[in-house]
Design an enzyme around this catalytic site. Structure first.
Site, PDB file in Angstrom:
ATOM      1  N   SER A  80       4.680  -1.034  -3.497  1.00  0.00           N
ATOM      2  CA  SER A  80       3.726  -0.107  -2.864  1.00  0.00           C
ATOM      3  C   SER A  80       2.756   0.489  -3.705  1.00  0.00           C
ATOM      4  O   SER A  80       2.719   0.203  -4.852  1.00  0.00           O
ATOM      5  CB  SER A  80       4.617   0.957  -1.734  1.00  0.00           C
ATOM      6  N   HIS A  81       2.160   1.623  -3.308  1.00  0.00           N
ATOM      7  CA  HIS A  81       1.253   2.283  -4.070  1.00  0.00           C
ATOM      8  C   HIS A  81       1.849   3.706  -4.042  1.00  0.00           C
ATOM      9  O   HIS A  81       0.979   4.578  -4.694  1.00  0.00           O
ATOM     10  CB  HIS A  81      -0.179   2.296  -3.117  1.00  0.00           C
ATOM     11  N   GLY A  82       2.858   4.029  -3.832  1.00  0.00           N
ATOM     12  CA  GLY A  82       3.706   5.201  -3.955  1.00  0.00           C
ATOM     13  C   GLY A  82       3.618   5.986  -2.830  1.00  0.00           C
ATOM     14  O   GLY A  82       3.414   5.893  -1.933  1.00  0.00           O
ATOM     15  N   ASP A 118       1.023  -1.073   0.103  1.00  0.00           N
ATOM     16  CA  ASP A 118       0.032  -0.020   0.086  1.00  0.00           C
ATOM     17  C   ASP A 118       0.903   1.263   0.126  1.00  0.00           C
ATOM     18  O   ASP A 118       1.882   1.149  -0.570  1.00  0.00           O
ATOM     19  CB  ASP A 118      -0.983  -0.002   1.044  1.00  0.00           C
TER      20      ASP A 118
END
Length: 414
Positions: free
Chosen positions: A251-253, A229
């Site tokens: 991850s999601h940044g 995430d």
């Protein structure tokens, strides 16, 4: 079963207090062993050494009760051992400390001024048990939040604090976010190693490295994060943030938001600098996510106001990232509703410098996707060099007023 007198004597045997001066104490917590709960002894150590003291956690501690260490002033925490939270979901879900925003709760609420946690130790939250349970009953809140009926605690929350440094810490298996910075200022994290990685067929969930909420002057640097995430998330009212020298995997940044979730509330994220971050096998690299508007006055899924302003993403390397640069102003919002009720949370003064690398190809040839439901202003990009494995890179833009300040050619959304 301990009586009151025997329990007091037992706690005294498990807590060694060394007084160096009249104003300085060292409280060393002795692990009980045998799977017994060390939580009360840890809390007692913090109470004893709450002013100008040092708490030493150099053993292997089993914690089955809430760590609530508050009112600290100029306290050192020498964590060279391991604190492991028990995998008792039925107990922890209701007893973890509730903090309202997105139903977040925590195993350990750390609060005070002048706190320094160091020592190279480990927080182990037994996440696999939680992830497997969540897969059977995916009971979550809106936009990556928790729920009241299945609260998944954060391993460490720095709350209502100022002048705090957390360094040299390993964090393993968080059921939820790994770190929550809650209503605090001047907090620094450095040398943090986070691993939220599932070893079963069930994935982790909402395993953000950091979530920052109603906090100012926060620094996160020199750390490695393995999760699925957000690597770092700037929640509502995060200001004057520095993020640098991170390696984020899976991850999601680095995410501004999500914001604008609650109608009638004002969310601000401003003065954020992100520099020298490597993002590998991720969904996004530099990300902004804002809810759309809502026709409902009490909405908890959009309709909030506020602004995102003075955000800089610089010297980021994308390695197989689905969409390296991303703005979504209809986040978690039905597109028909978002078209009728655009976001009232403005996005402006956002700058991308030297964002380079490769996309994963999962979004075709798209490497940049900047889509605003209301005009986004003063969005600039310099030194962009992104490639897609599927062919010539595509850059999608919608409602960006300063396309001439971007160093790539925009196309309309498909």
């Amino acid at each position: 079963m301990f009586g009151a007198t025997s329990l007091t004597a037992f706690l005294a045997l498990s807590l060694s207090v060394l007084t160096l001066t009249s104003a300085q104490k060292v409280c060393q917590v002795k692990a009980i062993g045998g799977g017994q709960d060390d939580g009360p002894n840890i809390n007692a150590a913090f109470a004893e050494c709450a002013t100008g003291g040092t708490v030493v956690l150099d053993g292997y501690y089993v914690v089955d009760s809430l760590l609530f260490t508050t009112g600290l002033t100029n306290v050192n925490i020498e964590l060279s051992g391991t604190v492991q939270y028990t995998p008792d979901i039925a107990k922890w879900s209701p007893q973890s400390y509730f903090m309202t925003f997105q139903n977040a709760t925590t195993f350990w609420f750390l609060s005070g001024t002048g706190i320094h946690l160091y020592g190279g130790g480990t927080l182990d939250a037994n996440g696999q048990v939680w992830w497997d349970a969540f897969a059977l009953n995916p009971n979550a809140g809106t936009a990556g939040g928790s729920s009241r009926s299945f609260a998944r605690p954060v391993p460490l929350t720095v709350g209502n604090s100022t002048n705090v440094t957390i360094e040299g810490l390993t964090m393993i298996g968080s059921p939820f976010w790994n770190n929550f910075v809650y209503q605090s200022s001047y907090v620094t994290y450095t040398g943090i190693n986070i691993s939220s990685v599932s070893y079963s067929v069930n994935p982790t969930s909402n395993s953000d490295g950091w979530d920052i909420y109603r906090s100012d002057h926060i620094t996160i640097t020199n750390s490695t994060i393995n999760n699925d995430d957000d690597c770092v998330s700037f929640k509502p009212n995060s200001t004057n943030i520095i993020v640098s020298n991170l390696h984020c995997n899976g991850s999601h940044g680095i995410s501004v938001g999500s914001l604008g979730q609650y109608a009638g509330e004002t969310d601000i994220v401003a003065n954020v600098s992100v520099n020298n971050v490597t993002m590998r096998d991720a969904q996004y690299a530099a990300r902004i996510k804002v809810f759309g508007g809502s026709p409902y006055a009490n909405s908890t899924a959009g309709g909030g106001s506020g602004y995102v302003k003075n955000i800089t993403f610089a010297n980021m390397i994308a390695q197989s990232v689905d969409t390296p640069i991303y703005i979504n102003q209809c986040y978690s919002t039905n597109l028909t509703i978002c078209a009728e009720y655009p976001s009232t949370l403005s996005i402006s003064d956002v700058h991308y410098y030297n964002i380079t690398g490769t996309s994963s190809g999962r979004e075709g040839t798209v490497v940049v996707d900047l889509e605003c439901s209301a005009p986004c202003t003063d969005i600039t990009a310099v030194g962009t060099s992104l490639m897609s494995p599927n062919g010539t890179a595509t850059y999608v833009c919608k409602n960006i007023t300063t396309v001439s300040e971007l160093d790539f050619n925009c196309t309309a959304p498909a």
